[in-house]
Design a protein around this motif. Structure first.
Motif, PDB file in Angstrom:
ATOM      1  N   THR A 147      35.962  34.705  41.989  1.00  0.00           N
ATOM      2  CA  THR A 147      36.137  36.164  41.589  1.00  0.00           C
ATOM      3  C   THR A 147      37.283  36.700  41.834  1.00  0.00           C
ATOM      4  N   SER A 148      37.725  37.436  40.740  1.00  0.00           N
ATOM      5  CA  SER A 148      39.228  37.879  40.630  1.00  0.00           C
ATOM      6  C   SER A 148      39.662  39.162  41.694  1.00  0.00           C
ATOM      7  N   GLU A 149      40.704  39.671  41.604  1.00  0.00           N
ATOM      8  CA  GLU A 149      40.831  40.994  42.280  1.00  0.00           C
ATOM      9  C   GLU A 149      39.905  41.895  41.462  1.00  0.00           C
ATOM     10  N   PRO A 150      40.004  43.126  42.292  1.00  0.00           N
ATOM     11  CA  PRO A 150      39.526  44.369  41.416  1.00  0.00           C
ATOM     12  C   PRO A 150      40.250  44.882  40.139  1.00  0.00           C
ATOM     13  N   MET A 151      39.463  45.076  39.137  1.00  0.00           N
ATOM     14  CA  MET A 151      40.263  45.752  37.781  1.00  0.00           C
ATOM     15  C   MET A 151      41.432  46.445  37.991  1.00  0.00           C
ATOM     16  N   GLY A 156      47.036  47.511  37.504  1.00  0.00           N
ATOM     17  CA  GLY A 156      48.313  47.930  38.212  1.00  0.00           C
ATOM     18  C   GLY A 156      49.395  46.880  37.736  1.00  0.00           C
ATOM     19  N   GLY A 157      49.036  45.678  37.985  1.00  0.00           N
ATOM     20  CA  GLY A 157      49.956  44.402  37.333  1.00  0.00           C
ATOM     21  C   GLY A 157      50.032  44.395  35.890  1.00  0.00           C
TER      22      GLY A 157
END
Length: 227
Positions: A147-151, A156-157
């Motif tokens: 599971t990735s970081e939150p959208m 932000g990146g």
């Protein structure tokens, strides 16, 4: 994802920078290769290192050694059959610091396959056969889930790094939702979902032009009032 991996409008130029990288549901390292060029032993060719390690990218090192600290290098990439060839030209001084740049790759799935093979090999896992691109079987079995970081973190990146890759991946992801209808998984489906969102926010689709998700090159048209 269905359809071309190169976002709409990206064909307007053939630049090799990482900002023009293709996208895909199977991608790694923003579909780009980091190239590091360092002075070699005295009188010998410069040393080239790539990250992530893989055998998909083919390196053509035409750079020459020079005395002093000056760096005059050019690094380009181009498709070569089922690989991407990265060519280094120019010269690097024997007393200069390492030169680092990032270049796009051409085939996301084959790039990922090669990177995975090298990662497994470094962990002592042997893989037989060769990497190839094929359609997934409907009866496939899930062997791992991440599971990735939150959208919100990913966006932000995207803004901090001005990442065209993340912008295009995000737009393409929208096209995998039910709002895309019969165009699910395609660029057309992505634009359909985004267009419906703009309509809800009071931005009529007739007043804007959507070509891609990043705004690279010409094609996207929005007025300040729409933003």
């Amino acid at each position: 994802f269905r359809g071309a991996s190169l976002p709409p409008g990206f064909e307007q130029k053939s630049e090799t920078g990482s900002y023009r990288a293709p996208i895909g549901s199977l991608s790694v390292n923003l579909n780009a290769e980091r190239v590091k060029v360092m002075p070699g032993p005295e009188g010998q060719a410069p040393i080239v290192q790539v990250h992530p390690p893989n055998k998909y990218v083919k390196i053509l090192n035409e750079a020459t050694p020079k005395t002093g600290k000056k760096v005059r290098l050019s690094v380009g990439s181009k498709p070569s059959g089922s690989t991407t060839q990265i060519t280094i030209k120019g010269s690097i001084g024997s007393e200069s610091k390492a030169f680092t740049t990032i270049r796009r790759i051409e085939h996301p799935v084959l790039f990922l396959g090669s990177v995975l093979r090298e990662a497994f090999a470094l962990s002592g896992v042997r893989i037989k056969g060769r990497s190839r691109q094929c359609k997934a079987k409907a009866t496939g079995e899930v062997v791992a889930l991440h599971t990735s970081e939150p959208m919100s973190y990913l966006l932000g990146g995207m803004n901090k790094w001005s990442s065209n890759f993340i912008a295009e991946q995000t737009l393409r992801l929208l096209g995998t939702t039910s709002g895309a209808g019969d165009k699910k998984g395609t660029w057309e489906g992505s634009k359909r979902v985004l267009g419906a969102c703009l309509d809800k926010m009071g931005v009529p689709q007739s007043q804007v032009r959507m070509l891609n998700g990043s705004g690279l090159y010409t094609g996207n048209q929005y007025a300040p009032k729409h933003i």
